[in-house]
Design a protein around this motif. Structure first.
Motif, PDB file in Angstrom:
ATOM      1  N   GLY A   1      49.902   1.480 -29.509  1.00 30.00           N
ATOM      2  CA  GLY A   1      49.047   1.590 -28.324  1.00 30.00           C
ATOM      3  C   GLY A   1      49.497   0.627 -27.250  1.00 30.00           C
ATOM      4  O   GLY A   1      50.683   0.426 -27.030  1.00 30.00           O
ATOM      5  N   LYS A   2      48.539  -0.015 -26.599  1.00 31.37           N
ATOM      6  CA  LYS A   2      48.834  -0.981 -25.537  1.00 31.37           C
ATOM      7  C   LYS A   2      48.409  -2.378 -25.968  1.00 31.37           C
ATOM      8  O   LYS A   2      47.376  -2.549 -26.607  1.00 31.37           O
ATOM      9  CB  LYS A   2      48.110  -0.593 -24.252  1.00 31.37           C
ATOM     10  CG  LYS A   2      48.680   0.648 -23.618  1.00 31.37           C
ATOM     11  CD  LYS A   2      48.241   0.753 -22.192  1.00 31.37           C
ATOM     12  CE  LYS A   2      48.987   1.922 -21.568  1.00 31.37           C
ATOM     13  NZ  LYS A   2      49.050   1.811 -20.135  1.00 31.37           N
ATOM     14  N   ILE A   3      49.208  -3.364 -25.588  1.00 30.15           N
ATOM     15  CA  ILE A   3      48.884  -4.754 -25.881  1.00 30.15           C
ATOM     16  C   ILE A   3      47.864  -5.249 -24.861  1.00 30.15           C
ATOM     17  O   ILE A   3      48.078  -5.139 -23.653  1.00 30.15           O
ATOM     18  CB  ILE A   3      50.152  -5.628 -25.842  1.00 30.15           C
ATOM     19  CG1 ILE A   3      51.115  -5.198 -26.948  1.00 30.15           C
ATOM     20  CG2 ILE A   3      49.795  -7.098 -25.986  1.00 30.15           C
ATOM     21  CD1 ILE A   3      52.450  -5.912 -26.911  1.00 30.15           C
ATOM     22  N   SER A   4      46.782  -5.811 -25.374  1.00 27.12           N
ATOM     23  CA  SER A   4      45.714  -6.324 -24.512  1.00 27.12           C
ATOM     24  C   SER A   4      45.798  -7.850 -24.408  1.00 27.12           C
ATOM     25  O   SER A   4      46.541  -8.506 -25.160  1.00 27.12           O
ATOM     26  CB  SER A   4      44.347  -5.945 -25.086  1.00 27.12           C
ATOM     27  OG  SER A   4      44.120  -6.656 -26.296  1.00 27.12           O
ATOM     28  N   LYS A   5      45.035  -8.404 -23.507  1.00 25.55           N
ATOM     29  CA  LYS A   5      44.939  -9.858 -23.372  1.00 25.55           C
ATOM     30  C   LYS A   5      44.443 -10.472 -24.678  1.00 25.55           C
ATOM     31  O   LYS A   5      44.943 -11.503 -25.119  1.00 25.55           O
ATOM     32  CB  LYS A   5      44.002 -10.212 -22.218  1.00 25.55           C
ATOM     33  CG  LYS A   5      43.854 -11.696 -21.990  1.00 25.55           C
ATOM     34  CD  LYS A   5      42.934 -12.008 -20.830  1.00 25.55           C
ATOM     35  CE  LYS A   5      42.799 -13.513 -20.665  1.00 25.55           C
ATOM     36  NZ  LYS A   5      41.881 -13.868 -19.597  1.00 25.55           N
ATOM     37  N   LYS A   6      43.476  -9.827 -25.314  1.00 24.28           N
ATOM     38  CA  LYS A   6      42.920 -10.316 -26.579  1.00 24.28           C
ATOM     39  C   LYS A   6      43.995 -10.364 -27.669  1.00 24.28           C
ATOM     40  O   LYS A   6      44.039 -11.299 -28.470  1.00 24.28           O
ATOM     41  CB  LYS A   6      41.758  -9.421 -27.021  1.00 24.28           C
ATOM     42  CG  LYS A   6      41.024  -9.931 -28.243  1.00 24.28           C
ATOM     43  CD  LYS A   6      39.886  -9.014 -28.614  1.00 24.28           C
ATOM     44  CE  LYS A   6      38.671  -9.453 -27.846  1.00 24.28           C
ATOM     45  NZ  LYS A   6      37.441  -8.775 -28.258  1.00 24.28           N
ATOM     46  N   ASP A   7      44.896  -9.362 -27.696  1.00 25.70           N
ATOM     47  CA  ASP A   7      45.996  -9.361 -28.664  1.00 25.70           C
ATOM     48  C   ASP A   7      46.873 -10.603 -28.486  1.00 25.70           C
ATOM     49  O   ASP A   7      47.202 -11.286 -29.452  1.00 25.70           O
ATOM     50  CB  ASP A   7      46.874  -8.109 -28.499  1.00 25.70           C
ATOM     51  CG  ASP A   7      46.193  -6.830 -28.943  1.00 25.70           C
ATOM     52  OD1 ASP A   7      45.375  -6.871 -29.882  1.00 25.70           O
ATOM     53  OD2 ASP A   7      46.489  -5.782 -28.339  1.00 25.70           O
ATOM     54  N   VAL A   8      47.252 -10.879 -27.247  1.00 33.86           N
ATOM     55  CA  VAL A   8      48.120 -12.026 -26.957  1.00 33.86           C
ATOM     56  C   VAL A   8      47.409 -13.333 -27.300  1.00 33.86           C
ATOM     57  O   VAL A   8      48.016 -14.243 -27.870  1.00 33.86           O
ATOM     58  CB  VAL A   8      48.572 -12.008 -25.479  1.00 33.86           C
ATOM     59  CG1 VAL A   8      49.417 -13.234 -25.164  1.00 33.86           C
ATOM     60  CG2 VAL A   8      49.355 -10.732 -25.175  1.00 33.86           C
TER      61      VAL A   8
END
Length: 118
Positions: free
Chosen positions: A19-26
């Motif tokens: 999917g897409k990398i979110s701010k929360k992932d980072v």
């Protein structure tokens, strides 16, 4: 979405990314980077990219901030994927960093894991 994978090496951060990398992932990764740096080690990365669509805007911005802060703390990076643009992104990462970066196709996961663990 970034799913953290278990590793045997204490300086290796591994994840399956889809999917897409979110701010929360980072933000979930940043403490892992600090834990390795505090042990006096370079951080190695292993990323499996399956159905990866890039970044959400805030995720990209957060990743750029983390990377610019820690570029000298990174060691080897293995990107495992199946898209040509992912291979180009790995080459661009290699060009802009002092890290050793390699791209592997999905069917080369074992080879990528062996290389990153050397």
């Amino acid at each position: 979405m970034m799913q953290i994978m278990e590793t045997k090496e204490e300086n290796l951060i591994a994840a399956k990314i889809s999917g897409k990398i979110s701010k929360k992932d980072v933000e979930r990764f940043h403490p892992l980077i600090h834990n390795t740096i505090e042990k006096g080690q370079k951080v190695d990365f292993y990323f499996e990219l399956e159905d990866f669509d890039g970044y959400e805007l805030e995720g990209l911005w957060e990743d750029l901030k983390v990377d610019t802060t820690h570029l000298s703390d990174y060691g080897k990076m293995a990107f495992v994927g199946d898209k040509k643009w992912q291979e180009w992104a790995a080459k661009a990462t290699d060009f802009f960093t002092d890290s050793e970066v390699r791209f592997f196709h999905l069917q080369e996961k074992k080879k990528a894991k062996e290389w990153i663990s050397q």
